[in-house]
Design a protein around this motif. Sequence first.
Motif, PDB file in Angstrom:
ATOM      1  N   SER A  63       0.903  -1.321   0.125  1.00  0.00           N
ATOM      2  CA  SER A  63      -0.197  -0.136  -0.029  1.00  0.00           C
ATOM      3  C   SER A  63       0.777   1.115   0.095  1.00  0.00           C
ATOM      4  O   SER A  63       0.451   2.108  -0.826  1.00  0.00           O
ATOM      5  N   HIS A  72      -2.308 -13.180 -15.411  1.00  0.00           N
ATOM      6  CA  HIS A  72      -3.691 -12.771 -16.090  1.00  0.00           C
ATOM      7  C   HIS A  72      -4.598 -14.039 -16.399  1.00  0.00           C
ATOM      8  O   HIS A  72      -3.885 -15.194 -16.711  1.00  0.00           O
ATOM      9  N   GLN A  91      -0.457  -6.569  -5.967  1.00  0.00           N
ATOM     10  CA  GLN A  91      -1.712  -6.294  -4.981  1.00  0.00           C
ATOM     11  C   GLN A  91      -2.801  -7.133  -5.931  1.00  0.00           C
ATOM     12  O   GLN A  91      -3.993  -6.942  -5.334  1.00  0.00           O
ATOM     13  N   GLY A  92      -2.595  -7.784  -7.198  1.00  0.00           N
ATOM     14  CA  GLY A  92      -3.982  -8.681  -7.738  1.00  0.00           C
ATOM     15  C   GLY A  92      -4.603  -7.864  -8.745  1.00  0.00           C
ATOM     16  O   GLY A  92      -5.587  -8.096  -9.273  1.00  0.00           O
ATOM     17  N   GLU A  93      -4.043  -6.598  -9.016  1.00  0.00           N
ATOM     18  CA  GLU A  93      -4.715  -5.707  -9.961  1.00  0.00           C
ATOM     19  C   GLU A  93      -4.233  -5.793 -11.401  1.00  0.00           C
ATOM     20  O   GLU A  93      -3.533  -4.806 -11.787  1.00  0.00           O
ATOM     21  N   VAL A  94      -4.389  -7.069 -11.788  1.00  0.00           N
ATOM     22  CA  VAL A  94      -3.638  -7.388 -12.863  1.00  0.00           C
ATOM     23  C   VAL A  94      -4.083  -6.638 -14.265  1.00  0.00           C
ATOM     24  O   VAL A  94      -3.294  -6.107 -15.129  1.00  0.00           O
ATOM     25  N   ASN A  95      -5.276  -6.494 -14.553  1.00  0.00           N
ATOM     26  CA  ASN A  95      -5.789  -5.466 -15.620  1.00  0.00           C
ATOM     27  C   ASN A  95      -5.197  -3.969 -15.705  1.00  0.00           C
ATOM     28  O   ASN A  95      -4.472  -3.525 -16.738  1.00  0.00           O
ATOM     29  N   ALA A  96      -4.932  -3.206 -14.565  1.00  0.00           N
ATOM     30  CA  ALA A  96      -4.509  -2.060 -14.353  1.00  0.00           C
ATOM     31  C   ALA A  96      -2.953  -2.181 -14.726  1.00  0.00           C
ATOM     32  O   ALA A  96      -2.364  -1.256 -15.310  1.00  0.00           O
ATOM     33  N   ALA A  97      -2.328  -3.137 -14.029  1.00  0.00           N
ATOM     34  CA  ALA A  97      -0.996  -3.415 -14.188  1.00  0.00           C
ATOM     35  C   ALA A  97      -0.711  -3.694 -15.663  1.00  0.00           C
ATOM     36  O   ALA A  97       0.375  -3.184 -16.247  1.00  0.00           O
ATOM     37  N   LEU A  99       1.291  -2.916  -8.620  1.00  0.00           N
ATOM     38  CA  LEU A  99      -0.286  -3.153  -8.936  1.00  0.00           C
ATOM     39  C   LEU A  99      -0.612  -4.738  -9.157  1.00  0.00           C
ATOM     40  O   LEU A  99      -1.452  -5.287  -8.584  1.00  0.00           O
ATOM     41  N   ARG A 116       2.720   1.560  -3.332  1.00  0.00           N
ATOM     42  CA  ARG A 116       1.587   2.100  -4.547  1.00  0.00           C
ATOM     43  C   ARG A 116       1.389   3.409  -4.291  1.00  0.00           C
ATOM     44  O   ARG A 116       1.295   4.376  -5.234  1.00  0.00           O
TER      45      ARG A 116
END
Length: 199
Positions: free
Chosen positions: A88, A168, A126-132, A123, A91
Amino acid sequence: GRPLDAIEFYTPLARQVRDAHGPDHLHTDIVQSHLAGAYGASGDLESARTLWYDVAESRRRMYGEQDARMLAAEAKIAETMRAGGMLSSARELHESVLGRLVMLVGDRHPSTLGVKEGLAMTLAVQGEVNAARELATDVLAGRTSALGALHPQTLAAMRGLTRIARVHPDVGLAHDAAQRAVTAHEQALGPSHPDTIAA
């Protein structure tokens, strides 16, 4: 390649240079940066982060709050945070540095692309794969445009995108990204280079 040797070399040198020139001097900055990098490479993230904080504060005093060199040091702090699991905080700092760099030097500047790459990795963890993936794709496009498809920094961006694509849910996307990375690495470095094998 040998971070412990680098730490042994730079530690007394950092003291000597700081004593000779003071904390807010270009030579002190260079040696402290090398020492911080060596600590990070050795896995001593706390020492690396502490030194990068010192470098950032010194650069803030030397160059001002809105300076790309100072922001680069803050990005290094964020990288040590990510490596140490402080996701956190990493980021938040990456996003702050990115916003200021975009305003300062633009969206396609190499420093901006480097911070985007760091944020993409954070990201992804943190599991925010689409944004990454979106950020990593933008980094790859920017480096390809500015440096060419076979430049080492472009190849590094390809490896980063491949790492993100592997987590992904779209298996075809991961396969395509990996195949492009391997092909480019083979062209630039040859099939037996360590970076080609890692791709």
